[in-house]
Design a protein around this motif. Structure first.
Motif, mmCIF file in Angstrom:
data_model
loop_
_atom_site.group_PDB
_atom_site.id
_atom_site.type_symbol
_atom_site.label_atom_id
_atom_site.label_comp_id
_atom_site.label_asym_id
_atom_site.label_seq_id
_atom_site.Cartn_x
_atom_site.Cartn_y
_atom_site.Cartn_z
ATOM 1 N N SER A 240 42.719 34.990 47.885
ATOM 2 C CA SER A 240 43.747 35.307 48.885
ATOM 3 C C SER A 240 44.192 36.756 48.713
ATOM 4 C CB SER A 240 44.968 34.398 48.706
ATOM 5 O OG SER A 240 44.617 33.045 48.801
ATOM 6 N N ARG A 241 44.602 37.329 49.819
ATOM 7 C CA ARG A 241 45.198 38.659 49.749
ATOM 8 C C ARG A 241 46.717 38.483 49.676
ATOM 9 N NH1 ARG A 241 43.310 43.461 49.808
ATOM 10 N NH2 ARG A 241 44.679 45.211 50.301
ATOM 11 N N LEU A 242 47.340 39.165 48.720
ATOM 12 C CA LEU A 242 48.766 38.958 48.453
ATOM 13 C C LEU A 242 49.548 40.268 48.556
ATOM 14 C CD1 LEU A 242 48.526 36.778 45.180
ATOM 15 C CD2 LEU A 242 48.463 35.980 47.554
ATOM 16 N N ARG A 243 50.812 40.111 48.890
ATOM 17 C CA ARG A 243 51.750 41.239 48.789
ATOM 18 C C ARG A 243 52.871 40.828 47.841
ATOM 19 N NH1 ARG A 243 53.948 42.308 54.058
ATOM 20 N NH2 ARG A 243 52.106 43.604 54.436
ATOM 21 N N ILE A 244 53.071 41.640 46.806
ATOM 22 C CA ILE A 244 54.136 41.360 45.841
ATOM 23 C C ILE A 244 55.251 42.376 46.029
ATOM 24 C CG2 ILE A 244 54.736 41.308 43.386
ATOM 25 C CD1 ILE A 244 51.988 40.272 42.808
ATOM 26 N N ASP A 245 56.461 41.861 46.134
ATOM 27 C CA ASP A 245 57.635 42.718 46.325
ATOM 28 C C ASP A 245 58.635 42.423 45.193
ATOM 29 O OD1 ASP A 245 59.849 44.104 47.039
ATOM 30 O OD2 ASP A 245 60.073 43.186 49.025
ATOM 31 N N PRO A 246 58.543 43.176 44.099
ATOM 32 C CA PRO A 246 59.424 42.884 42.953
ATOM 33 C C PRO A 246 60.908 43.034 43.278
ATOM 34 C CG PRO A 246 57.609 44.288 42.286
ATOM 35 C CD PRO A 246 57.586 44.246 43.780
ATOM 36 N N ALA A 247 61.240 43.913 44.201
ATOM 37 C CA ALA A 247 62.655 44.105 44.537
ATOM 38 C C ALA A 247 63.273 42.813 45.072
ATOM 39 C CB ALA A 247 62.801 45.224 45.557
ATOM 40 N N HIS A 248 62.469 42.048 45.788
ATOM 41 C CA HIS A 248 62.941 40.766 46.325
ATOM 42 C C HIS A 248 62.373 39.575 45.553
ATOM 43 C CE1 HIS A 248 63.586 43.591 49.706
ATOM 44 N NE2 HIS A 248 64.697 42.885 49.850
ATOM 45 N N LYS A 249 61.626 39.859 44.487
ATOM 46 C CA LYS A 249 61.023 38.837 43.618
ATOM 47 C C LYS A 249 60.112 37.891 44.402
ATOM 48 C CE LYS A 249 64.810 38.951 40.246
ATOM 49 N NZ LYS A 249 65.776 38.198 39.450
ATOM 50 N N THR A 250 59.355 38.424 45.355
ATOM 51 C CA THR A 250 58.529 37.565 46.207
ATOM 52 C C THR A 250 57.050 37.913 46.112
ATOM 53 O OG1 THR A 250 58.846 39.054 48.089
ATOM 54 C CG2 THR A 250 60.350 37.145 47.900
ATOM 55 N N VAL A 251 56.237 36.883 46.354
ATOM 56 C CA VAL A 251 54.806 37.066 46.563
ATOM 57 C C VAL A 251 54.476 36.394 47.896
ATOM 58 C CG1 VAL A 251 54.308 35.085 45.046
ATOM 59 C CG2 VAL A 251 52.477 36.631 45.703
ATOM 60 N N GLN A 252 53.826 37.157 48.778
ATOM 61 C CA GLN A 252 53.489 36.649 50.106
ATOM 62 C C GLN A 252 51.975 36.558 50.241
ATOM 63 O OE1 GLN A 252 54.849 39.108 53.363
ATOM 64 N NE2 GLN A 252 54.314 37.580 54.899
ATOM 65 N N GLY B 59 58.503 46.075 38.398
ATOM 66 C CA GLY B 59 57.434 46.931 38.886
ATOM 67 C C GLY B 59 57.558 47.314 40.338
ATOM 68 N N GLN B 60 56.431 47.847 40.858
ATOM 69 C CA GLN B 60 56.373 48.361 42.226
ATOM 70 C C GLN B 60 55.717 47.353 43.162
ATOM 71 O OE1 GLN B 60 57.777 51.460 42.769
ATOM 72 N NE2 GLN B 60 58.327 51.228 40.611
ATOM 73 N N GLN B 61 55.944 47.559 44.470
ATOM 74 C CA GLN B 61 55.295 46.686 45.461
ATOM 75 C C GLN B 61 53.776 46.898 45.404
ATOM 76 O OE1 GLN B 61 57.268 46.126 49.284
ATOM 77 N NE2 GLN B 61 55.315 46.484 50.302
ATOM 78 N N VAL B 62 53.035 45.783 45.502
ATOM 79 C CA VAL B 62 51.582 45.811 45.384
ATOM 80 C C VAL B 62 50.976 44.907 46.447
ATOM 81 C CG1 VAL B 62 49.641 45.075 43.910
ATOM 82 C CG2 VAL B 62 51.580 46.246 42.884
ATOM 83 N N GLU B 63 49.836 45.320 46.980
ATOM 84 C CA GLU B 63 49.087 44.477 47.917
ATOM 85 C C GLU B 63 47.627 44.492 47.491
ATOM 86 O OE1 GLU B 63 50.300 45.051 52.043
ATOM 87 O OE2 GLU B 63 48.213 44.731 52.618
ATOM 88 N N ALA B 64 47.055 43.321 47.226
ATOM 89 C CA ALA B 64 45.662 43.261 46.767
ATOM 90 C C ALA B 64 45.146 41.826 46.840
ATOM 91 C CB ALA B 64 45.557 43.772 45.327
ATOM 92 N N GLU B 65 43.841 41.691 46.637
ATOM 93 C CA GLU B 65 43.213 40.368 46.549
ATOM 94 C C GLU B 65 43.538 39.766 45.192
ATOM 95 O OE1 GLU B 65 38.674 38.791 46.163
ATOM 96 O OE2 GLU B 65 39.033 40.338 47.689
ATOM 97 N N CYS B 66 43.611 38.443 45.127
ATOM 98 C CA CYS B 66 43.972 37.813 43.855
ATOM 99 C C CYS B 66 42.826 37.017 43.242
ATOM 100 C CB CYS B 66 45.192 36.902 44.026
ATOM 101 S SG CYS B 66 44.842 35.290 44.746
ATOM 102 N N LEU C 145 41.188 50.724 34.588
ATOM 103 C CA LEU C 145 40.466 49.453 34.657
ATOM 104 C C LEU C 145 41.470 48.351 34.311
ATOM 105 C CD1 LEU C 145 37.484 48.762 35.254
ATOM 106 C CD2 LEU C 145 37.047 48.746 32.810
ATOM 107 N N TYR C 146 42.285 47.981 35.304
ATOM 108 C CA TYR C 146 43.424 47.102 35.012
ATOM 109 C C TYR C 146 43.775 46.269 36.246
ATOM 110 C CZ TYR C 146 46.205 50.540 37.622
ATOM 111 O OH TYR C 146 46.703 51.373 38.593
ATOM 112 N N PRO C 147 44.444 45.143 36.035
ATOM 113 C CA PRO C 147 44.859 44.328 37.181
ATOM 114 C C PRO C 147 45.982 45.022 37.952
ATOM 115 C CG PRO C 147 45.719 43.399 35.140
ATOM 116 C CD PRO C 147 44.819 44.530 34.750
ATOM 117 N N ALA C 148 45.997 44.802 39.246
ATOM 118 C CA ALA C 148 47.026 45.428 40.096
ATOM 119 C C ALA C 148 48.402 44.837 39.796
ATOM 120 C CB ALA C 148 46.671 45.228 41.557
#
Lengths: 410, 136
Positions: free
Chosen positions: B121-133, B13-20, B80-83
């Motif tokens: 928590s507010r998170l940033r997901i970067d699928p290209a690097h397989k990371t969640v920050q 998927g794409q990079q996403v930033e949102a509350e979890c 109406l869906y999760p980020a």
């Protein structure tokens, strides 16, 4: 992923846009799970009720049919899971014209793609069971776990879009239960007692599923004396898959990959002995009231022998509350011919075909009919229906039929 | 925990930033959600009653049946869906559904991700690097 020449041609669009999109989807999923390549599959089975699809899903199916006839047609036998209605009895369920229209549109799209509308989740009992080692792409978790475990076939859970893609490409990414290394047990259970009824087999399966962790943890069960039979194993597996997302189990001395205990790499696994009381406690945890609004036999669809047993219990009874029995379009004509349907319906029950209760707009039909407290002998169904606003309760077929007569679970 | 980065074994998927919303519980779109209202509806679920729209779901494992593969697409069509969805372990259905719907997904960590990331928590997901920050 390593693609052969034909797969590369599909990806390049040389076999049309439908197969191009299908294999692109499969590659995305395959790469997510680290699949090395594709594996040819002999059959596909698509779960696609319209409550799940919604308008958007049906429109997506219809968009595929706008492509040329030859390009859109599936390449391998591709069959379907239950629909979201029995068209002959939709009004009785309280389903709306919009629901029925959506169902008809989905069916029309599948037919245009050459899909065979079998509408069953017991294809291993009614259509064609896969053989040992046969690679297939099956949807419906109950179908997958039975095919993998009892038949020794090889399938992952294939959701509707992926099962359709497998039908269109004739292959699926080679990961998970297509590979030997994922078929070895990771959890070891033992029983020193034997479930007696379908709901008890289901409750035991649910218990194991709940304690197995996740999709990748294959449970092995020891201590089962003698083959329980297809319907018991059906309920056992379907509940395990539902409670645990489990796609494969072994049963020592029973299932084909566990005929001899030494065939499995399990000596290092700790044994979890399951007491009957624990399983009955799981069943009892759903029993929050004695009052019942509706009795349902479904999930999985009933085999002919289950319908026969149900009919025998319905003789000379008059039901106070609705009793719904759901079977496949293949079983229903036999049930009619043998008089089972008439016996059940003379008592006040109804036999449905080609649908499954929880896949048939369960929330909306509950509201339309005032159903909340539901009795069933399906452990799988009690696990599902809580999310749809029901209070589902698990009991034996005998107890459920008695509840239909009195409105109360004894 | 702010700034902490976790690396997954599987990503799409794409990079996403949102509350979890984070919970040590499973996930099935059919079993657990009222998709019309966009909230968790199974009484026994640890996120019962909470809205998932626009949130990154951090959960233990994918549960249940195959319907979720269609449902994520249907949920997205109604906005109406999760980020994004982050799992300790995922089954094929949720991965197939995420691929079909175009929803970002990460799975497979060396820690229990539901314990490592606090709900809210507010998170940033970067699928290209397989990371969640964890941002805050």
């Amino acid at each position: 992923m390593k693609l052969n020449a034909e797969e590369q041609a599909m990806l390049a669009g040389e076999l049309g846009p439908v197969r191009q999109a299908a294999i692109a989807h499969q590659i995305q999923v395959g790469e997510f799970f680290g699949a090395a390549d594709m594996v040819p599959v002999s059959q596909s089975h698509i779960m696609a009720d319209t409550e799940s699809l919604g308008e958007a899903g049906v429109e997506w199916l219809e968009s595929l049919t706008k492509n040329g006839g030859k390009e859109r047609v599936v390449r391998i036998p591709t069959i379907t899971d239950p629909r979201g209605t029995d068209f002959n009895k939709a009004k009785q369920l309280g389903q709306t014209d919009q629901m029925i229209s959506l169902e008809r549109r989905a069916i029309a799209a599948f037919v245009k793609m050459g899909v065979s509308m079998t509408d069953t989740c017991i294809n291993y009992q009614t259509i064609m069971a896969p053989g040992f080692g046969e690679h297939v792409a099956f949807g419906d978790t109950g179908v997958v776990i039975y095919s993998n475990s009892i038949c020794g076939a090889r399938s992952n859970f294939e959701g509707g879009p992926s099962a359709l893609a497998a039908g269109q490409t004739g292959r699926t990414p080679r990961y998970g239960f297509h590979l030997d290394q994922h078929r070895q047990p990771g959890r070891r259970f033992r029983i020193n007692w034997r479930p007696q009824t379908l709901n008890e087999w289901g409750a035991l399966g649910g218990f194991i599923g709940k304690h197995s962790g996740n999709y990748w943890e294959v449970p092995v069960l020891e201590g089962v004396e003698g083959n329980p039979g297809s319907d018991s194993l059906k309920h056992f597996g379907a509940a395990m898959a539902s409670f645990g997302s489990t796609a494969l189990f072994h049963m020592v001395g029973i299932t084909p990959e566990a005929i001899r205990a030494q065939d499995l790499n399990m000596a290092h696994l700790p044994v979890r002995t399951i007491e009957r009381a624990e399983v009955m406690a799981l069943q009892g945890s759903y029993r929050v009231t004695d009052e019942v609004d509706v009795v349902v036999f479904s999930a999985p669809q009933l085999s002919l022998l289950e319908i026969r047993d149900l009919a025998a219990l319905c003789e000379d009874r008059k039901f106070k509350i609705p009793l719904l029995a759901v079977t496949s379009p293949q079983v229903k004509p036999d049930a009619d011919r043998m008089g089972y349907t008439e016996t059940i319906e003379s008592a006040g029950g109804t036999v449905f075909a080609g649908m499954c209760f929880y896949q048939s707009y369960a929330r909306e039909i509950a509201e339309a009919n005032g159903w909340k407290r539901l009795a069933t002998n399906s452990a799988k169904m009690v696990n599902i229906l809580g999310g749809y606003g029901y209070t589902p309760m698990l009991a034996s077929m005998e107890e459920c039929v008695a509840a239909a007569e009195t409105g109360r679970l004894a | 925990m702010t700034g902490k980065i976790f690396t997954a074994r599987h990503a799409m998927g794409q990079q996403v930033e949102a509350e979890c919303l984070s919970a040590n519980d499973g996930f099935s779109a059919r079993y657990d959600l009222n998709r019309l209202e966009g909230r968790f509806s199974r009484p026994a679920h640890k996120l019962f009653g909470q809205s998932y729209h626009g949130k990154i779901l951090v959960l233990d494992t994918a549960k249940g049946g195959v319907a979720s593969a269609w449902m994520l697409y249907e949920m997205k069509s109604r906005n109406l869906y999760p980020a994004a969805i982050v799992f300790n372990t995922v089954n094929p259905i949720l991965a197939q559904g995420a691929a079909h719907a175009g929803i970002t997904m990460l799975a497979g960590f060396d820690v229990n991700i539901t314990e490592a990331i606090a709900s809210g928590s507010r998170l940033r997901i970067d699928p290209a690097h397989k990371t969640v920050q964890v941002l805050d």
